[in-house]
Design an enzyme around this catalytic site. Structure first.
Site, PDB file in Angstrom:
ATOM      1  N   ARG A   1      55.686  47.702  38.728  1.00 52.89           N
ATOM      2  CA  ARG A   1      55.196  47.772  37.354  1.00 52.89           C
ATOM      3  C   ARG A   1      56.243  48.356  36.414  1.00 52.89           C
ATOM      4  O   ARG A   1      56.045  48.349  35.210  1.00 52.89           O
ATOM      5  CB  ARG A   1      53.963  48.672  37.332  1.00 52.89           C
ATOM      6  CG  ARG A   1      52.686  47.970  36.847  1.00 52.89           C
ATOM      7  CD  ARG A   1      51.675  49.042  36.732  1.00 52.89           C
ATOM      8  NE  ARG A   1      50.396  48.766  36.193  1.00 52.89           N
ATOM      9  CZ  ARG A   1      49.347  48.306  36.835  1.00 52.89           C
ATOM     10  NH1 ARG A   1      49.458  47.894  38.062  1.00 52.89           N
ATOM     11  NH2 ARG A   1      48.182  48.239  36.249  1.00 52.89           N
TER      12      ARG A   1
ATOM     13  N   ARG B   1      45.575  46.841  25.414  1.00 51.64           N
ATOM     14  CA  ARG B   1      45.793  46.444  26.811  1.00 51.64           C
ATOM     15  C   ARG B   1      46.919  45.409  26.908  1.00 51.64           C
ATOM     16  O   ARG B   1      47.768  45.474  27.793  1.00 51.64           O
ATOM     17  CB  ARG B   1      44.506  45.865  27.413  1.00 51.64           C
ATOM     18  CG  ARG B   1      43.496  46.948  27.761  1.00 51.64           C
ATOM     19  CD  ARG B   1      42.103  46.387  27.945  1.00 51.64           C
ATOM     20  NE  ARG B   1      41.943  45.617  29.159  1.00 51.64           N
ATOM     21  CZ  ARG B   1      40.945  44.739  29.361  1.00 51.64           C
ATOM     22  NH1 ARG B   1      40.047  44.524  28.409  1.00 51.64           N
ATOM     23  NH2 ARG B   1      40.851  44.093  30.488  1.00 51.64           N
TER      24      ARG B   1
ATOM     25  N   ARG C   1      34.522  37.257  25.726  1.00 57.46           N
ATOM     26  CA  ARG C   1      33.740  37.373  26.961  1.00 57.46           C
ATOM     27  C   ARG C   1      32.426  38.115  26.720  1.00 57.46           C
ATOM     28  O   ARG C   1      32.393  39.176  26.103  1.00 57.46           O
ATOM     29  CB  ARG C   1      34.596  38.116  27.987  1.00 57.46           C
ATOM     30  CG  ARG C   1      34.019  38.215  29.353  1.00 57.46           C
ATOM     31  CD  ARG C   1      35.106  38.461  30.352  1.00 57.46           C
ATOM     32  NE  ARG C   1      35.780  39.754  30.174  1.00 57.46           N
ATOM     33  CZ  ARG C   1      36.745  40.179  30.985  1.00 57.46           C
ATOM     34  NH1 ARG C   1      37.138  39.433  31.997  1.00 57.46           N
ATOM     35  NH2 ARG C   1      37.320  41.346  30.788  1.00 57.46           N
TER      36      ARG C   1
ATOM     37  N   ARG D   1      31.735  43.997  26.806  1.00 57.05           N
ATOM     38  CA  ARG D   1      32.359  45.175  27.442  1.00 57.05           C
ATOM     39  C   ARG D   1      33.138  46.022  26.444  1.00 57.05           C
ATOM     40  O   ARG D   1      33.812  45.489  25.572  1.00 57.05           O
ATOM     41  CB  ARG D   1      33.333  44.703  28.528  1.00 57.05           C
ATOM     42  CG  ARG D   1      32.803  44.857  29.927  1.00 57.05           C
ATOM     43  CD  ARG D   1      33.728  44.213  30.897  1.00 57.05           C
ATOM     44  NE  ARG D   1      35.075  44.779  30.843  1.00 57.05           N
ATOM     45  CZ  ARG D   1      36.025  44.524  31.747  1.00 57.05           C
ATOM     46  NH1 ARG D   1      35.749  43.720  32.760  1.00 57.05           N
ATOM     47  NH2 ARG D   1      37.218  45.058  31.659  1.00 57.05           N
TER      48      ARG D   1
ATOM     49  N   LYS E   1      44.757  36.677  37.552  1.00 52.39           N
ATOM     50  CA  LYS E   1      45.637  36.985  38.687  1.00 52.39           C
ATOM     51  C   LYS E   1      44.865  37.533  39.887  1.00 52.39           C
ATOM     52  O   LYS E   1      45.113  37.141  41.028  1.00 52.39           O
ATOM     53  CB  LYS E   1      46.678  37.997  38.207  1.00 52.39           C
ATOM     54  CG  LYS E   1      47.484  38.681  39.267  1.00 52.39           C
ATOM     55  CD  LYS E   1      48.498  39.577  38.610  1.00 52.39           C
ATOM     56  CE  LYS E   1      47.862  40.704  37.817  1.00 52.39           C
ATOM     57  NZ  LYS E   1      47.573  41.901  38.606  1.00 52.39           N
TER      58      LYS E   1
HETATM   59  P1  AMP Z   1      45.216  48.116  37.966  1.00 55.98           P
HETATM   60  O1  AMP Z   1      43.913  47.888  38.649  1.00 55.98           O
HETATM   61  O2  AMP Z   1      46.342  47.303  38.573  1.00 55.98           O
HETATM   62  O3  AMP Z   1      45.154  47.939  36.467  1.00 55.98           O
HETATM   63  O4  AMP Z   1      45.620  49.667  38.226  1.00 55.98           O
HETATM   64  C1  AMP Z   1      44.781  50.734  37.879  1.00 55.98           C
HETATM   65  C2  AMP Z   1      45.575  52.010  37.726  1.00 55.98           C
HETATM   66  O5  AMP Z   1      46.233  52.333  38.959  1.00 55.98           O
HETATM   67  C3  AMP Z   1      46.694  51.938  36.701  1.00 55.98           C
HETATM   68  O6  AMP Z   1      46.240  52.211  35.393  1.00 55.98           O
HETATM   69  C4  AMP Z   1      47.635  53.026  37.200  1.00 55.98           C
HETATM   70  O7  AMP Z   1      47.175  54.319  36.869  1.00 55.98           O
HETATM   71  C5  AMP Z   1      47.527  52.899  38.702  1.00 55.98           C
HETATM   72  N1  AMP Z   1      48.542  51.940  39.212  1.00 55.98           N
HETATM   73  C6  AMP Z   1      48.338  50.721  39.778  1.00 55.98           C
HETATM   74  N2  AMP Z   1      49.486  50.143  40.154  1.00 55.98           N
HETATM   75  C7  AMP Z   1      50.467  51.016  39.813  1.00 55.98           C
HETATM   76  C8  AMP Z   1      51.887  50.988  39.935  1.00 55.98           C
HETATM   77  N3  AMP Z   1      52.550  49.947  40.461  1.00 55.98           N
HETATM   78  N4  AMP Z   1      52.572  52.079  39.485  1.00 55.98           N
HETATM   79  C9  AMP Z   1      51.948  53.138  38.965  1.00 55.98           C
HETATM   80  N5  AMP Z   1      50.621  53.220  38.810  1.00 55.98           N
HETATM   81  C10 AMP Z   1      49.867  52.169  39.231  1.00 55.98           C
END
Ligand code: AMP
Length: 221
Positions: free
Chosen positions: A90, A173, A128, A162, A15
């Site tokens: 989310r 995950r 990976r 990783r 994505k």
């Molecule tokens: P990501 O790179 O999208 O996996 O986001 C990394 C971290 O940012 C997540 O583990 C959350 O702690 C925070 N985060 C990102 N997007 C959101 C969201 N829409 N709502 C709440 N926390 C978020």
């Protein structure tokens, strides 16, 4: 007509790559809440400290804080037309908040799922491996190196696996994604706003399909 495109995809679905390609080639701004929080956490403010702690714990930032940030960011000039949201909403509460924003901005929401089966995601992530010298990415299932565990160009170096790509971590995950995102997919599907692209193909093929979906939506026209 301008739209809010919500891009949804599991870890390993590609994505992020697609969102970047859309931004580079079509100039559609990509708003990634994860990237914004990572940037924010280095500032010297009470909020940054809170965000730093939440990110380290792997939990979610409170809905209100996240929504305020998205609201502020999407009020800027570059988001006057269509923009892509990556990582937001989310939670169902965030999805409700986005409805409010969509109304305020007068832009309908269109959700796109980059669809890859769990079995394939597991293989992509657990298989990976990367070269510590040149960064080349291999996959023991789909793109194996000539010699097991060694880079084709740097056979002296052992390929890296990783820490969060181990079978156990990948399961967690993917389960977290399933738990958080499934209600959102149902939410957009029920209201007839979900489109799916087959994420099993090569990045350029996926991109072409996304581009034509957006053209149908009059975004890339
Ligand atoms: P990501 O790179 O999208 O996996 O986001 C990394 C971290 O940012 C997540 O583990 C959350 O702690 C925070 N985060 C990102 N997007 C959101 C969201 N829409 N709502 C709440 N926390 C978020």
């Amino acid at each position: 007509m301008s739209k809010i495109i919500v891009l949804i995809g599991a870890p390993g679905a590609g994505k992020g790559t697609q969102a970047r390609l859309l931004q580079e080639r079509l100039g559609v701004p990509q708003i990634s809440t994860g990237d914004m929080f990572r940037e924010m956490k280095d500032a010297d403010t009470p909020l940054a400290k809170e965000v730093r702690e939440i990110l380290a714990s792997g939990k979610l930032v409170p809905d209100e804080v996240t929504f305020e940030m998205v609201k502020e960011r999407t009020a800027r000039d570059d988001c006057k037309g269509t923009y892509i949201l990556d990582g937001f909403p989310r939670t169902p509460v965030q999805a409700e908040m986005l409805e409010q924003l969509s109304e305020e901005q007068g832009k309908p929401i269109s959700a796109i799922l980059v669809d890859v089966s769990f079995d394939d995601l597991e293989k992509r992530l657990t298989g990976r491996r990367s070269c510590p010298v040149c960064g080349e990415i291999y996959n023991i299932h789909f793109k194996a190196p000539k010699q097991e565990g060694r880079c084709d160009l740097h056979p002296e170096a052992e390929l890296l696996h990783r820490a969060d790509d181990t079978s156990e971590k990948v399961t967690v995950r993917l389960e977290t994604y399933e738990e958080n995102t499934k209600p959102l997919l149902e939410y957009y599907e029920k209201s007839g706003r979900l489109q799916k692209v087959d994420g099993k193909r090569l990045p350029e093929e996926i991109y072409k399909e996304l581009e034509s979906l957006l053209a149908v939506n009059n975004v890339a026209a």
